[in-house]
Design a protein around this motif. Structure first.
Motif, short mmCIF file in Angstrom:
data_model
loop_
_atom_site.label_atom_id
_atom_site.label_comp_id
_atom_site.label_asym_id
_atom_site.label_seq_id
_atom_site.Cartn_x
_atom_site.Cartn_y
_atom_site.Cartn_z
N LEU A 1 0.87 -1.17 0.00
CA LEU A 1 0.00 0.00 0.00
C LEU A 1 0.91 1.22 0.00
CD1 LEU A 1 -2.52 -1.11 2.77
CD2 LEU A 1 -2.76 -1.36 0.30
N ILE A 2 0.54 2.24 -0.76
CA ILE A 2 1.39 3.43 -0.90
C ILE A 2 0.63 4.66 -0.47
CG2 ILE A 2 2.72 4.84 -2.51
CD1 ILE A 2 2.95 2.25 -4.24
N GLY B 1 7.52 20.59 -4.65
CA GLY B 1 7.30 19.16 -4.87
C GLY B 1 6.70 18.46 -3.67
N ARG B 2 7.00 17.18 -3.57
CA ARG B 2 6.45 16.34 -2.51
C ARG B 2 7.58 15.64 -1.77
NH1 ARG B 2 1.34 14.44 -2.25
NH2 ARG B 2 -0.09 15.14 -3.84
N GLU B 3 7.26 15.21 -0.56
CA GLU B 3 8.16 14.32 0.17
C GLU B 3 8.07 12.95 -0.49
OE1 GLU B 3 6.93 14.36 4.23
OE2 GLU B 3 7.56 16.44 4.55
N GLU B 4 8.95 12.05 -0.09
CA GLU B 4 8.93 10.70 -0.64
C GLU B 4 7.65 9.97 -0.24
OE1 GLU B 4 12.40 8.71 0.72
OE2 GLU B 4 13.75 10.00 -0.40
N ASP B 5 7.18 9.08 -1.12
CA ASP B 5 6.04 8.25 -0.80
C ASP B 5 6.43 7.26 0.30
OD1 ASP B 5 4.92 7.83 -4.25
OD2 ASP B 5 4.68 9.50 -2.86
N GLN B 6 5.45 6.85 1.08
CA GLN B 6 5.67 5.81 2.07
C GLN B 6 5.04 4.53 1.56
OE1 GLN B 6 4.07 7.62 5.63
NE2 GLN B 6 6.13 8.06 6.31
N VAL B 7 5.82 3.47 1.54
CA VAL B 7 5.37 2.19 1.02
C VAL B 7 5.26 1.21 2.19
CG1 VAL B 7 5.89 0.31 -0.57
CG2 VAL B 7 6.50 2.67 -1.18
N PHE B 8 4.10 0.61 2.33
CA PHE B 8 3.84 -0.35 3.40
C PHE B 8 3.65 -1.73 2.77
CE2 PHE B 8 2.55 3.78 4.84
CZ PHE B 8 3.07 3.84 6.11
N PRO B 9 4.65 -2.61 2.92
CA PRO B 9 4.51 -3.97 2.37
C PRO B 9 3.27 -4.65 2.93
CG PRO B 9 6.73 -3.61 3.23
CD PRO B 9 5.90 -2.43 3.65
N TRP B 10 2.67 -5.48 2.12
CA TRP B 10 1.45 -6.17 2.53
C TRP B 10 1.65 -6.92 3.85
CZ3 TRP B 10 -3.29 -5.32 1.50
CH2 TRP B 10 -4.27 -6.27 1.80
N GLU B 11 2.87 -7.43 4.08
CA GLU B 11 3.16 -8.17 5.29
C GLU B 11 3.08 -7.30 6.54
OE1 GLU B 11 5.47 -8.10 2.63
OE2 GLU B 11 4.50 -9.84 1.77
N SER B 12 3.17 -5.98 6.38
CA SER B 12 3.11 -5.09 7.54
C SER B 12 1.67 -4.76 7.95
CB SER B 12 3.87 -3.78 7.27
OG SER B 12 3.17 -2.98 6.33
#
Length: 86
Positions: free
Chosen positions: A40-41, A53-64
């Protein structure tokens, strides 16, 4: 429980350990070969009204992902990683 990916955009991601709020799901990473959700992003926050601009995206692995609620998704944030916008 059935749900559509579009419904995830209405859910806020929250850290299960300290209640930190990361924001709302903006995108979903899917493995096209298996059809499974990989992550999920949450889009990065705008910097100075979007002018810088924007800060970096946060990526949440499905396992989390630990639990889905009606309005929220609980995750273990230690497993989250940041991703550069491409």
């Amino acid at each position: 429980m059935e749900s559509r990916i579009a419904e995830l955009r209405d859910k806020e991601i929250i850290n299960i350990s300290d209640g930190c709020r990361f924001g709302y799901v903006g995108d979903v990473e899917v493995d096209l070969e298996t059809g499974r959700v990989k992550a999920l992003i949450v889009p990065g926050r705008l910097r100075f009204f979007g002018l810088f601009g924007r800060e970096e995206d946060q990526v949440f692995p499905w396992e989390s992902v630990r639990r889905f609620g009606e309005d929220i998704i609980l995750v273990e944030a230690e497993e989250a990683r940041r991703s550069r916008r491409e």
